[in-house]
Design an enzyme around this catalytic site. Structure first.
Site, PDB file in Angstrom:
ATOM      1  CB  THR A 133      -0.906  -0.009   1.256  1.00 40.05           C
ATOM      2  OG1 THR A 133      -1.485   1.280   1.422  1.00 40.05           O
ATOM      3  CG2 THR A 133      -0.117  -0.321   2.528  1.00 40.05           C
ATOM      4  CG  ASP A 134      -1.105   5.055  -0.905  1.00 41.97           C
ATOM      5  OD1 ASP A 134      -1.617   4.447   0.052  1.00 41.97           O
ATOM      6  OD2 ASP A 134      -1.699   5.956  -1.538  1.00 41.97           O
ATOM      7  CD  GLU A 135      -3.125   3.728   4.699  1.00 44.21           C
ATOM      8  OE1 GLU A 135      -2.838   3.592   5.891  1.00 44.21           O
ATOM      9  OE2 GLU A 135      -4.297   3.797   4.281  1.00 44.21           O
ATOM     10  CE1 TYR A 158      -3.433  -2.445   5.934  1.00 45.87           C
ATOM     11  CE2 TYR A 158      -3.149  -0.118   5.414  1.00 45.87           C
ATOM     12  CZ  TYR A 158      -3.320  -1.427   4.996  1.00 45.87           C
ATOM     13  OH  TYR A 158      -3.362  -1.720   3.647  1.00 45.87           O
ATOM     14  CE  LYS A 162      -0.300  -4.451   3.083  1.00 41.87           C
ATOM     15  NZ  LYS A 162      -0.816  -5.778   2.578  1.00 41.87           N
TER      16      LYS A 162
HETATM   17  P1  NAD Z   1     -10.179  -6.912   2.619  1.00 43.35           P
HETATM   18  O1  NAD Z   1     -10.119  -6.615   4.068  1.00 43.35           O
HETATM   19  O2  NAD Z   1     -11.436  -6.642   1.852  1.00 43.35           O
HETATM   20  O3  NAD Z   1      -9.820  -8.444   2.357  1.00 43.35           O
HETATM   21  C1  NAD Z   1      -8.801  -9.143   3.026  1.00 43.35           C
HETATM   22  C2  NAD Z   1      -8.994 -10.636   2.755  1.00 43.35           C
HETATM   23  O4  NAD Z   1      -7.940 -11.324   3.436  1.00 43.35           O
HETATM   24  C3  NAD Z   1     -10.317 -11.194   3.304  1.00 43.35           C
HETATM   25  O5  NAD Z   1     -10.908 -12.068   2.376  1.00 43.35           O
HETATM   26  C4  NAD Z   1      -9.888 -11.963   4.552  1.00 43.35           C
HETATM   27  O6  NAD Z   1     -10.736 -13.050   4.877  1.00 43.35           O
HETATM   28  C5  NAD Z   1      -8.493 -12.426   4.148  1.00 43.35           C
HETATM   29  N1  NAD Z   1      -7.629 -12.706   5.295  1.00 43.35           N
HETATM   30  C6  NAD Z   1      -7.397 -11.899   6.364  1.00 43.35           C
HETATM   31  N2  NAD Z   1      -6.549 -12.496   7.215  1.00 43.35           N
HETATM   32  C7  NAD Z   1      -6.215 -13.693   6.653  1.00 43.35           C
HETATM   33  C8  NAD Z   1      -5.361 -14.760   7.035  1.00 43.35           C
HETATM   34  N3  NAD Z   1      -4.661 -14.721   8.194  1.00 43.35           N
HETATM   35  N4  NAD Z   1      -5.246 -15.827   6.215  1.00 43.35           N
HETATM   36  C9  NAD Z   1      -5.949 -15.896   5.053  1.00 43.35           C
HETATM   37  N5  NAD Z   1      -6.791 -14.921   4.650  1.00 43.35           N
HETATM   38  C10 NAD Z   1      -6.915 -13.836   5.432  1.00 43.35           C
HETATM   39  O7  NAD Z   1      -8.949  -6.141   2.023  1.00 43.35           O
HETATM   40  P2  NAD Z   1      -8.758  -5.402   0.636  1.00 43.35           P
HETATM   41  O8  NAD Z   1      -9.181  -4.008   0.773  1.00 43.35           O
HETATM   42  O9  NAD Z   1      -9.277  -6.256  -0.447  1.00 43.35           O
HETATM   43  O10 NAD Z   1      -7.156  -5.383   0.571  1.00 43.35           O
HETATM   44  C11 NAD Z   1      -6.440  -6.491   0.008  1.00 43.35           C
HETATM   45  C12 NAD Z   1      -4.959  -6.185   0.070  1.00 43.35           C
HETATM   46  O11 NAD Z   1      -4.684  -4.998  -0.656  1.00 43.35           O
HETATM   47  C13 NAD Z   1      -4.429  -5.960   1.479  1.00 43.35           C
HETATM   48  O12 NAD Z   1      -3.172  -6.554   1.568  1.00 43.35           O
HETATM   49  C14 NAD Z   1      -4.305  -4.454   1.581  1.00 43.35           C
HETATM   50  O13 NAD Z   1      -3.293  -4.082   2.475  1.00 43.35           O
HETATM   51  C15 NAD Z   1      -3.960  -4.084   0.162  1.00 43.35           C
HETATM   52  N6  NAD Z   1      -4.377  -2.743  -0.268  1.00 43.35           N
HETATM   53  C16 NAD Z   1      -5.655  -2.319  -0.089  1.00 43.35           C
HETATM   54  C17 NAD Z   1      -6.034  -1.064  -0.553  1.00 43.35           C
HETATM   55  C18 NAD Z   1      -7.440  -0.554  -0.370  1.00 43.35           C
HETATM   56  O14 NAD Z   1      -7.701   0.616  -0.687  1.00 43.35           O
HETATM   57  N7  NAD Z   1      -8.388  -1.342   0.098  1.00 43.35           N
HETATM   58  C19 NAD Z   1      -5.090  -0.253  -1.207  1.00 43.35           C
HETATM   59  C20 NAD Z   1      -3.779  -0.726  -1.364  1.00 43.35           C
HETATM   60  C21 NAD Z   1      -3.442  -1.980  -0.904  1.00 43.35           C
HETATM   61  O1  DAU Z   2      -4.020   4.161   0.718  1.00 44.46           O
HETATM   62  C1  DAU Z   2      -4.297   2.794   0.638  1.00 44.46           C
HETATM   63  C2  DAU Z   2      -5.095   2.378   1.848  1.00 44.46           C
HETATM   64  O2  DAU Z   2      -6.389   2.934   1.692  1.00 44.46           O
HETATM   65  C3  DAU Z   2      -5.171   0.862   2.027  1.00 44.46           C
HETATM   66  O3  DAU Z   2      -3.891   0.364   2.274  1.00 44.46           O
HETATM   67  C4  DAU Z   2      -6.112   0.498   3.178  1.00 44.46           C
HETATM   68  O4  DAU Z   2      -6.257  -0.911   3.253  1.00 44.46           O
HETATM   69  C5  DAU Z   2      -7.453   1.131   2.922  1.00 44.46           C
HETATM   70  O5  DAU Z   2      -8.319   0.881   4.024  1.00 44.46           O
HETATM   71  C6  DAU Z   2      -7.314   2.640   2.710  1.00 44.46           C
HETATM   72  O6  DAU Z   2      -6.940   3.310   3.923  1.00 44.46           O
HETATM   73  P1  DAU Z   2      -7.611   4.710   4.366  1.00 44.46           P
HETATM   74  O7  DAU Z   2      -7.479   4.860   5.827  1.00 44.46           O
HETATM   75  O8  DAU Z   2      -7.138   5.817   3.505  1.00 44.46           O
HETATM   76  O9  DAU Z   2      -9.137   4.375   3.940  1.00 44.46           O
HETATM   77  P2  DAU Z   2     -10.535   4.656   4.651  1.00 44.46           P
HETATM   78  O10 DAU Z   2     -11.608   4.322   3.676  1.00 44.46           O
HETATM   79  O11 DAU Z   2     -10.615   4.047   6.010  1.00 44.46           O
HETATM   80  O12 DAU Z   2     -10.506   6.235   4.840  1.00 44.46           O
HETATM   81  C7  DAU Z   2     -10.366   7.110   3.726  1.00 44.46           C
HETATM   82  C8  DAU Z   2     -10.333   8.524   4.268  1.00 44.46           C
HETATM   83  O13 DAU Z   2     -11.632   8.835   4.807  1.00 44.46           O
HETATM   84  C9  DAU Z   2      -9.359   8.732   5.410  1.00 44.46           C
HETATM   85  O14 DAU Z   2      -8.797  10.032   5.323  1.00 44.46           O
HETATM   86  C10 DAU Z   2     -10.218   8.633   6.652  1.00 44.46           C
HETATM   87  C11 DAU Z   2     -11.547   9.178   6.193  1.00 44.46           C
HETATM   88  N1  DAU Z   2     -12.722   8.593   6.871  1.00 44.46           N
HETATM   89  C12 DAU Z   2     -12.846   7.248   6.900  1.00 44.46           C
HETATM   90  C13 DAU Z   2     -13.906   6.654   7.548  1.00 44.46           C
HETATM   91  C14 DAU Z   2     -14.032   5.153   7.613  1.00 44.46           C
HETATM   92  C15 DAU Z   2     -13.676   9.433   7.443  1.00 44.46           C
HETATM   93  O15 DAU Z   2     -13.589  10.675   7.380  1.00 44.46           O
HETATM   94  N2  DAU Z   2     -14.727   8.846   8.088  1.00 44.46           N
HETATM   95  C16 DAU Z   2     -14.870   7.490   8.181  1.00 44.46           C
HETATM   96  O16 DAU Z   2     -15.848   7.020   8.808  1.00 44.46           O
END
Ligand code: NAD
Ligand code: DAU
Length: 349
Positions: A133-135, A158, A162
């Site tokens: 992730t970019d985080e 988190y 990562k």
């Molecule tokens: P998500 O939370 O929707 O899905 C995570 C999946 O992993 C689920 O199906 C869960 O059951 C499975 N899982 C969790 N723990 C596990 C374990 N110990 N063993 C096997 N399976 C397990 O997450 P997402 O948003 O789809 O993110 C997927 C990946 O992409 C993550 O690694 C996250 O860090 C990365 N990512 C997410 C975002 C975003 O914006 N959501 C952006 C950049 C990177």
């Molecule tokens: O940047 C990539 C990341 O983006 C991924 O690695 C993470 O898995 C994914 O969850 C996401 O992280 P963020 O914290 O940026 O996403 P989130 O949707 O939780 O929040 C987006 C923005 O909105 C953040 O600035 C927090 C704000 N927010 C979020 C929630 C849930 C609110 O203002 N209110 C809320 O209730």
């Protein structure tokens, strides 16, 4: 390719599984089905001959030797893509333990399993792609987009977990010669995203006639990308990425949270009285900006989905799949919601 996709029952992993199957690859999904894992996300994959699902935890050392040498596959995996993670920043602030166990220790268990498999099979280990992730770069407070050489400076538990995983992947490439690739993507949106993240939480709250809890002043910036564009980037990195390389992926679409909120109000037919400004997230990163020039130059990848179209299509998906999110927004979810938003100075309900 024969692919093993961990975390494939989640939001982005299931998008990737659908994409890879559609492109003719065989996909085995390994997923623990935690609170956010959902087999319904894989409904469209079920009819593909090359699809298989295995329930299991990536941190379970015992499952790996048999899984990697599974005779039922006919031939070994050529690549393993690790999406499995605890993915929600707010939950990592409530309790970091599962984040360290899955994101750090779980990744290390996979890396060791791949290494051991290579040692048993004359070095023929699958390529390992870590979905990061970019985080991990921290907050772009100076306004400069992150490049792959920006130093890691994670701020939330988190992000730290990562970054820890990324460091382990790099170390296993350096020390044991594992064929690894890391992708670091910005904020995803799209169908099947668990309604704890900004876009699906706000969309479904607005459908339900509830307020939307905007943290602090709502001026934090995220760079939004459709999950299918992210999946295409992961596939490109898997197929064409250099061994040991890192590739940033992003949507070239930075926006303030309040701007996203206003778009969602419009798409759901609600007005600004539905906005509740609540107490800020502790340690909240102000800004993520990502430079994906390397992926464009070296992999020929760039995002395709126009944000306005993708967001409208996503809101439509949630409108048409009420059963999917209503089943989630009950039971355990309500306890989380109360814990997360109950004492924040805005009801959000
Ligand atoms: P998500 O939370 O929707 O899905 C995570 C999946 O992993 C689920 O199906 C869960 O059951 C499975 N899982 C969790 N723990 C596990 C374990 N110990 N063993 C096997 N399976 C397990 O997450 P997402 O948003 O789809 O993110 C997927 C990946 O992409 C993550 O690694 C996250 O860090 C990365 N990512 C997410 C975002 C975003 O914006 N959501 C952006 C950049 C990177
Ligand atoms: O940047 C990539 C990341 O983006 C991924 O690695 C993470 O898995 C994914 O969850 C996401 O992280 P963020 O914290 O940026 O996403 P989130 O949707 O939780 O929040 C987006 C923005 O909105 C953040 O600035 C927090 C704000 N927010 C979020 C929630 C849930 C609110 O203002 N209110 C809320 O209730």
């Amino acid at each position: 390719m024969r692919l093993l996709v961990t975390g494939g029952a989640g939001f982005i992993g299931s998008s990737f599984a659908r994409l890879a199957l559609g492109a003719g690859h065989a996909v085995t999904v390994l997923d623990a089905l935690t609170y956010c894992g959902n087999l319904a996300n894989l409904d469209a994959a079920r009819d593909h001959a090359g699809y298989r699902f295995v329930k299991g935890d990536i941190g379970d050392k015992a499952l790996w030797p048999a899984l990697l040498s599974d005779a039922a596959l006919g031939a070994p995996f050529e690549a393993l893509v690790n999406f499995a993670a605890e993915s929600h920043v707010d939950r990592s602030i409530l309790d970091a333990t599962p984040f360290v166990l899955t994101n750090v220790a779980g990744t290390q268990v996979i890396l060791d399993a791949v290494r051991a498999y290579g040692e048993r099979n004359a070095g023929r280990a699958p390529r390992f792609l870590q979905v990061s992730t970019d985080e991990v770069y921290g907050s772009a407070d100076d306004g400069k987009p992150f490049t792959e050489s920006t130093p890691l400076k994670p701020n939330s538990p988190y992000a730290a977990s990562k970054a820890g995983a990324d460091m382990l992947v790099a170390a296993y490439h350096h020390t044991f010669g594992l064929d690894t690739v890391i992708t670091r993507c910005s904020n995803n949106y799209g169908p099947h995203q668990f309604p704890e993240k900004l876009i699906p939480l706000f969309t479904t709250n607005l459908f339900e006639g509830k307020l939307v809890p905007v943290y602090g002043d709502g001026k934090q910036v995220r760079d939004w990308i459709h999950c299918d564009d992210h999946s295409r980037g992961v596939l490109a990195a898997l197929e064409r990425g250099a061994s040991g390389a890192v590739y940033n992926l992003g949507g070239s679409n930075p926006a303030e949270n309040l701007a996203i909120t206003k778009l969602l109000l419009k798409l759901t037919g609600r007005d600004e009285s539905f906005i509740a400004h609540v107490k800020d997230r502790p340690g909240h990163d102000r800004k993520y900006l990502i430079d994906h020039g390397k992926a464009t130059r070296e992999l020929g990848w760039s995002p395709r989905v126009k944000f306005e179209d993708g967001l409208a299509e996503t809101v439509r998906w949630y409108r048409e799949h009420e059963g999917w999110w209503r089943a989630i927004k009950s039971g355990e979810y309500l306890k989380y919601y109360e814990r997360q938003y109950g004492d924040r100075g805005g009801s959000g309900t």
